[in-house]
Design a protein around this motif. Structure first.
Motif, PDB file in Angstrom:
ATOM      1  N   ASP A  28     -14.183  13.798   8.608  1.00  0.00           N
ATOM      2  CA  ASP A  28     -14.674  13.925   7.243  1.00  0.00           C
ATOM      3  C   ASP A  28     -13.636  13.417   6.236  1.00  0.00           C
ATOM      4  OD1 ASP A  28     -16.544  14.707   5.288  1.00  0.00           O
ATOM      5  OD2 ASP A  28     -15.414  16.548   4.918  1.00  0.00           O
ATOM      6  N   PHE A  29     -12.569  12.842   6.741  1.00  0.00           N
ATOM      7  CA  PHE A  29     -11.476  12.367   5.892  1.00  0.00           C
ATOM      8  C   PHE A  29     -10.834  11.186   6.600  1.00  0.00           C
ATOM      9  CE2 PHE A  29      -7.288  12.745   3.820  1.00  0.00           C
ATOM     10  CZ  PHE A  29      -7.713  12.859   2.497  1.00  0.00           C
ATOM     11  N   PRO A  30     -10.225  10.254   5.878  1.00  0.00           N
ATOM     12  CA  PRO A  30      -9.592   9.100   6.539  1.00  0.00           C
ATOM     13  C   PRO A  30      -8.558   9.531   7.582  1.00  0.00           C
ATOM     14  CG  PRO A  30      -9.628   8.776   4.162  1.00  0.00           C
ATOM     15  CD  PRO A  30     -10.104  10.177   4.418  1.00  0.00           C
ATOM     16  N   LYS A  31      -8.477   8.750   8.645  1.00  0.00           N
ATOM     17  CA  LYS A  31      -7.517   9.048   9.707  1.00  0.00           C
ATOM     18  C   LYS A  31      -6.093   8.854   9.194  1.00  0.00           C
ATOM     19  CE  LYS A  31      -9.976   8.017  13.927  1.00  0.00           C
ATOM     20  NZ  LYS A  31      -9.908   7.261  15.171  1.00  0.00           N
ATOM     21  N   PRO A  32      -5.177   9.684   9.689  1.00  0.00           N
ATOM     22  CA  PRO A  32      -3.780   9.513   9.276  1.00  0.00           C
ATOM     23  C   PRO A  32      -3.121   8.336   9.984  1.00  0.00           C
ATOM     24  CG  PRO A  32      -3.953  11.306  10.847  1.00  0.00           C
ATOM     25  CD  PRO A  32      -5.351  10.841  10.566  1.00  0.00           C
ATOM     26  N   LEU A  33      -2.039   7.916   9.403  1.00  0.00           N
ATOM     27  CA  LEU A  33      -1.227   6.839   9.949  1.00  0.00           C
ATOM     28  C   LEU A  33       0.073   7.458  10.440  1.00  0.00           C
ATOM     29  CD1 LEU A  33      -0.491   3.732  10.071  1.00  0.00           C
ATOM     30  CD2 LEU A  33       0.429   4.058   7.782  1.00  0.00           C
ATOM     31  N   ARG A  34       0.431   7.198  11.699  1.00  0.00           N
ATOM     32  CA  ARG A  34       1.686   7.744  12.216  1.00  0.00           C
ATOM     33  C   ARG A  34       2.832   6.935  11.642  1.00  0.00           C
ATOM     34  NH1 ARG A  34       2.987  11.563  15.008  1.00  0.00           N
ATOM     35  NH2 ARG A  34       0.945  11.932  15.865  1.00  0.00           N
ATOM     36  N   ILE A  35       3.738   7.601  10.926  1.00  0.00           N
ATOM     37  CA  ILE A  35       4.862   6.897  10.307  1.00  0.00           C
ATOM     38  C   ILE A  35       6.204   7.374  10.856  1.00  0.00           C
ATOM     39  CG2 ILE A  35       3.652   6.288   8.195  1.00  0.00           C
ATOM     40  CD1 ILE A  35       4.897   8.696   6.838  1.00  0.00           C
ATOM     41  N   GLY A  36       6.158   8.218  11.856  1.00  0.00           N
ATOM     42  CA  GLY A  36       7.371   8.717  12.499  1.00  0.00           C
ATOM     43  C   GLY A  36       6.988   9.530  13.720  1.00  0.00           C
ATOM     44  N   ILE A  37       7.965  10.102  14.363  1.00  0.00           N
ATOM     45  CA  ILE A  37       7.692  10.887  15.562  1.00  0.00           C
ATOM     46  C   ILE A  37       6.815  12.092  15.242  1.00  0.00           C
ATOM     47  CG2 ILE A  37       8.734  12.311  17.366  1.00  0.00           C
ATOM     48  CD1 ILE A  37      11.165  10.435  17.238  1.00  0.00           C
ATOM     49  N   ARG A  38       7.133  12.787  14.173  1.00  0.00           N
ATOM     50  CA  ARG A  38       6.382  13.978  13.790  1.00  0.00           C
ATOM     51  C   ARG A  38       5.805  13.885  12.384  1.00  0.00           C
ATOM     52  NH1 ARG A  38      11.034  17.820  15.780  1.00  0.00           N
ATOM     53  NH2 ARG A  38      10.764  17.583  18.024  1.00  0.00           N
ATOM     54  N   ARG A  39       5.674  12.703  11.874  1.00  0.00           N
ATOM     55  CA  ARG A  39       5.228  12.550  10.485  1.00  0.00           C
ATOM     56  C   ARG A  39       4.036  11.608  10.424  1.00  0.00           C
ATOM     57  NH1 ARG A  39       8.994  12.424   5.351  1.00  0.00           N
ATOM     58  NH2 ARG A  39       9.007  14.573   5.969  1.00  0.00           N
ATOM     59  N   THR A  40       3.053  12.019   9.644  1.00  0.00           N
ATOM     60  CA  THR A  40       1.886  11.184   9.406  1.00  0.00           C
ATOM     61  C   THR A  40       1.702  11.007   7.906  1.00  0.00           C
ATOM     62  OG1 THR A  40       0.465  13.127   9.506  1.00  0.00           O
ATOM     63  CG2 THR A  40       0.653  11.831  11.516  1.00  0.00           C
ATOM     64  N   GLY A  41       0.970   9.976   7.560  1.00  0.00           N
ATOM     65  CA  GLY A  41       0.685   9.728   6.160  1.00  0.00           C
ATOM     66  C   GLY A  41      -0.704   9.136   6.018  1.00  0.00           C
TER      67      GLY A  41
ATOM     68  N   ARG B 268       0.837  -1.193   0.000  1.00  0.00           N
ATOM     69  CA  ARG B 268       0.000   0.000   0.000  1.00  0.00           C
ATOM     70  C   ARG B 268       0.880   1.254   0.000  1.00  0.00           C
ATOM     71  NH1 ARG B 268      -4.538  -0.451   4.510  1.00  0.00           N
ATOM     72  NH2 ARG B 268      -5.520   1.184   3.246  1.00  0.00           N
ATOM     73  N   LYS B 269       0.591   2.158  -0.907  1.00  0.00           N
ATOM     74  CA  LYS B 269       1.358   3.398  -1.003  1.00  0.00           C
ATOM     75  C   LYS B 269       0.897   4.376   0.078  1.00  0.00           C
ATOM     76  CE  LYS B 269       2.654   7.128  -4.056  1.00  0.00           C
ATOM     77  NZ  LYS B 269       2.556   7.741  -5.355  1.00  0.00           N
ATOM     78  N   ILE B 270       1.857   5.019   0.719  1.00  0.00           N
ATOM     79  CA  ILE B 270       1.565   6.021   1.751  1.00  0.00           C
ATOM     80  C   ILE B 270       1.871   7.397   1.189  1.00  0.00           C
ATOM     81  CG2 ILE B 270       2.192   6.892   4.032  1.00  0.00           C
ATOM     82  CD1 ILE B 270       2.886   4.013   4.816  1.00  0.00           C
ATOM     83  N   LEU B 271       0.880   8.281   1.286  1.00  0.00           N
ATOM     84  CA  LEU B 271       1.050   9.664   0.849  1.00  0.00           C
ATOM     85  C   LEU B 271       1.315  10.548   2.059  1.00  0.00           C
ATOM     86  CD1 LEU B 271      -2.062   9.860  -1.511  1.00  0.00           C
ATOM     87  CD2 LEU B 271       0.315   9.531  -2.195  1.00  0.00           C
ATOM     88  N   LEU B 272       2.252  11.458   1.916  1.00  0.00           N
ATOM     89  CA  LEU B 272       2.531  12.419   2.978  1.00  0.00           C
ATOM     90  C   LEU B 272       1.534  13.565   2.912  1.00  0.00           C
ATOM     91  CD1 LEU B 272       6.421  12.515   2.740  1.00  0.00           C
ATOM     92  CD2 LEU B 272       4.989  11.156   4.278  1.00  0.00           C
ATOM     93  N   LYS B 273       1.459  14.325   3.983  1.00  0.00           N
ATOM     94  CA  LYS B 273       0.509  15.426   4.077  1.00  0.00           C
ATOM     95  C   LYS B 273       0.621  16.377   2.886  1.00  0.00           C
ATOM     96  CE  LYS B 273      -1.063  18.883   7.403  1.00  0.00           C
ATOM     97  NZ  LYS B 273      -0.823  19.419   8.753  1.00  0.00           N
TER      98      LYS B 273
END
Length: 70
Positions: free
Chosen positions: A34-47, A6-11
């Motif tokens: 109103d939008f899919p929840k983000p996935l935590r992929i780092g300390i300060r990064r979500t995707g 699955r491809k992860i898109l950054l903010k």
């Protein structure tokens, strides 16, 4: 589908797809469910999973056509 496939898109990428420039407007979208929840992929990064973003866009498009047909 494997999670690794699955491809992860950054903010930044998601905002570009949606053509939203303001972080606050985008953050409000997913904080208000109103939008899919983000996935935590780092300390300060979500995707976001690309397939979930695409499904959300398809649902908005379907709503548009269903409203026009009614």
């Amino acid at each position: 589908m494997s999670l690794l496939a699955r491809k992860i898109l950054l903010k930044k990428e998601v905002k570009a797809i949606l053509r939203i420039s303001a972080d606050s407007a985008f953050d409000d979208m997913w904080k208000n469910h109103d939008f899919p929840k983000p996935l935590r992929i780092g300390i300060r990064r979500t995707g976001w999973y690309a397939d979930e973003v695409e499904a959300w866009l398809k649902a908005r498009n379907d709503e548009r056509y269903n409203a026009e047909a009614a």
